[in-house]
Every structure is written in structure tokens, then in C-alpha cells.
Design a protein around this motif. Structure first.
Motif, PDB file in Angstrom:
ATOM      1  N   ASN A 174      46.503  34.784  44.388  1.00 41.26           N
ATOM      2  CA  ASN A 174      45.085  34.911  44.045  1.00 41.26           C
ATOM      3  C   ASN A 174      44.317  35.672  45.121  1.00 41.26           C
ATOM      4  OD1 ASN A 174      45.427  33.571  41.649  1.00 41.26           O
ATOM      5  ND2 ASN A 174      44.735  31.595  42.428  1.00 41.26           N
ATOM      6  N   THR A 212      42.377  39.135  44.431  1.00 41.01           N
ATOM      7  CA  THR A 212      40.954  39.240  44.749  1.00 41.01           C
ATOM      8  C   THR A 212      40.688  40.441  45.643  1.00 41.01           C
ATOM      9  OG1 THR A 212      40.684  36.855  44.536  1.00 41.01           O
ATOM     10  CG2 THR A 212      38.989  38.032  45.758  1.00 41.01           C
ATOM     11  N   SER A 267      27.743  43.610  43.205  1.00 46.82           N
ATOM     12  CA  SER A 267      27.668  42.301  42.545  1.00 46.82           C
ATOM     13  C   SER A 267      29.021  41.891  41.964  1.00 46.82           C
ATOM     14  CB  SER A 267      26.605  42.322  41.452  1.00 46.82           C
ATOM     15  OG  SER A 267      26.938  43.277  40.471  1.00 46.82           O
ATOM     16  N   SER A 307      31.020  38.642  43.213  1.00 45.29           N
ATOM     17  CA  SER A 307      31.399  37.581  42.269  1.00 45.29           C
ATOM     18  C   SER A 307      32.891  37.278  42.342  1.00 45.29           C
ATOM     19  CB  SER A 307      31.001  37.965  40.847  1.00 45.29           C
ATOM     20  OG  SER A 307      31.772  39.047  40.386  1.00 45.29           O
ATOM     21  N   GLN A 308      33.712  38.301  42.558  1.00 42.40           N
ATOM     22  CA  GLN A 308      35.146  38.076  42.701  1.00 42.40           C
ATOM     23  C   GLN A 308      35.451  37.255  43.949  1.00 42.40           C
ATOM     24  OE1 GLN A 308      37.563  38.889  40.471  1.00 42.40           O
ATOM     25  NE2 GLN A 308      35.833  39.474  39.202  1.00 42.40           N
ATOM     26  N   MET A 348      33.349  35.304  45.529  1.00 41.56           N
ATOM     27  CA  MET A 348      32.763  33.976  45.351  1.00 41.56           C
ATOM     28  C   MET A 348      33.656  33.092  44.480  1.00 41.56           C
ATOM     29  SD  MET A 348      30.173  32.227  46.182  1.00 41.56           S
ATOM     30  CE  MET A 348      29.187  30.849  45.709  1.00 41.56           C
ATOM     31  N   ALA A 349      34.215  33.648  43.423  1.00 42.08           N
ATOM     32  CA  ALA A 349      35.107  32.866  42.556  1.00 42.08           C
ATOM     33  C   ALA A 349      36.344  32.412  43.322  1.00 42.08           C
ATOM     34  CB  ALA A 349      35.505  33.686  41.340  1.00 42.08           C
ATOM     35  N   PHE A 350      36.905  33.302  44.137  1.00 41.03           N
ATOM     36  CA  PHE A 350      38.072  32.925  44.935  1.00 41.03           C
ATOM     37  C   PHE A 350      37.707  31.844  45.948  1.00 41.03           C
ATOM     38  CE2 PHE A 350      40.685  33.537  48.772  1.00 41.03           C
ATOM     39  CZ  PHE A 350      41.922  33.199  48.247  1.00 41.03           C
ATOM     40  N   THR A 351      36.556  31.994  46.584  1.00 39.62           N
ATOM     41  CA  THR A 351      36.121  31.011  47.574  1.00 39.62           C
ATOM     42  C   THR A 351      35.904  29.647  46.929  1.00 39.62           C
ATOM     43  OG1 THR A 351      35.051  32.763  48.827  1.00 39.62           O
ATOM     44  CG2 THR A 351      34.387  30.528  49.327  1.00 39.62           C
ATOM     45  N   GLU A 352      35.275  29.629  45.764  1.00 41.68           N
ATOM     46  CA  GLU A 352      35.063  28.358  45.072  1.00 41.68           C
ATOM     47  C   GLU A 352      36.384  27.715  44.677  1.00 41.68           C
ATOM     48  OE1 GLU A 352      32.454  29.349  41.865  1.00 41.68           O
ATOM     49  OE2 GLU A 352      30.660  29.149  43.113  1.00 41.68           O
ATOM     50  N   GLU A 353      37.346  28.541  44.267  1.00 40.05           N
ATOM     51  CA  GLU A 353      38.663  28.004  43.917  1.00 40.05           C
ATOM     52  C   GLU A 353      39.339  27.378  45.138  1.00 40.05           C
ATOM     53  OE1 GLU A 353      43.099  29.501  42.612  1.00 40.05           O
ATOM     54  OE2 GLU A 353      41.394  30.860  42.331  1.00 40.05           O
TER      55      GLU A 353
END
Length: 88
Positions: free
Chosen positions: A12, A16, A67, A71-72, A74-79
Motif C-alpha cells: 500500500n 500510494t 488535492s 487525498s491519497q 491522507m487515505a494511506f495515513t488513516e489506514e
């Protein structure tokens, strides 16, 4: 955390990185090829001629796709944070 989880995180992360850096790298590559073609056709062999157009192209692409890149990431960080919170 076992080997499968570690490989999933690495996969992942690489995906990313490719998605986030892809547009800027592609723009730099296309501008570089175009400038190299112009230099070959006109026989102007100035080494510094390629830097300014590449920098401008990368900045423009980053401004347009910032953006999406954010967002990519941020999505990886949240995961990753979700995995840390749940203990992998």
C-alpha cells in the motif's frame, strides 16, 4: 503483526507513492522528452535549458493535482493509524 500484514503495508505504501508522485514525474518526463527533441532538432546543446521548463511543469502539475495527491496520502495515513489503533 505478521509477514502478511507487513507486506500489505509495504504494498500500500508503494502504491500510494506511485499514485502521489506519478503525475509530477510524468509531466517532468514529457517535458524532458519534448525539450530533448527540440535540442536535437535545433542542435542547441545547452544543459541548463531543460531545468526551468521541467520545474515549471512540475509546479503546475502539483498545483493542479495537489488535492488528489493529498487525498491519497491522507487515505494511506488513516489506514496505517487504523491498523495501529487496532493492533494490526
Amino acid at each position: 503483526m505478521n509477514e502478511a500484514d507487513a507486506l500489505d503495508v509495504v504494498r500500500n505504501a508503494i502504491w500510494t507513492i506511485l499514485l502521489a508522485a506519478g503525475p509530477a514525474v510524468a509531466a517532468a518526463m514529457l517535458v524532458g522528452i519534448f525539450i530533448a527533441l527540440i535540442q536535437a532538432l535545433t542542435q542547441i546543446q545547452e544543459a541548463t535549458l531543460t531545468f526551468v521548463p521541467k520545474i515549471i511543469a512540475v509546479l503546475v502539475v502539483c498545483a493542479l493535482t495537489g488535492s488528489f495527491m493529498g487525498s491519497q496520502i491522507m487515505a494511506f495515513t488513516e489506514e496505517i493509524y487504523g491498523r495501529i489503533a487496532s493492533g494490526f
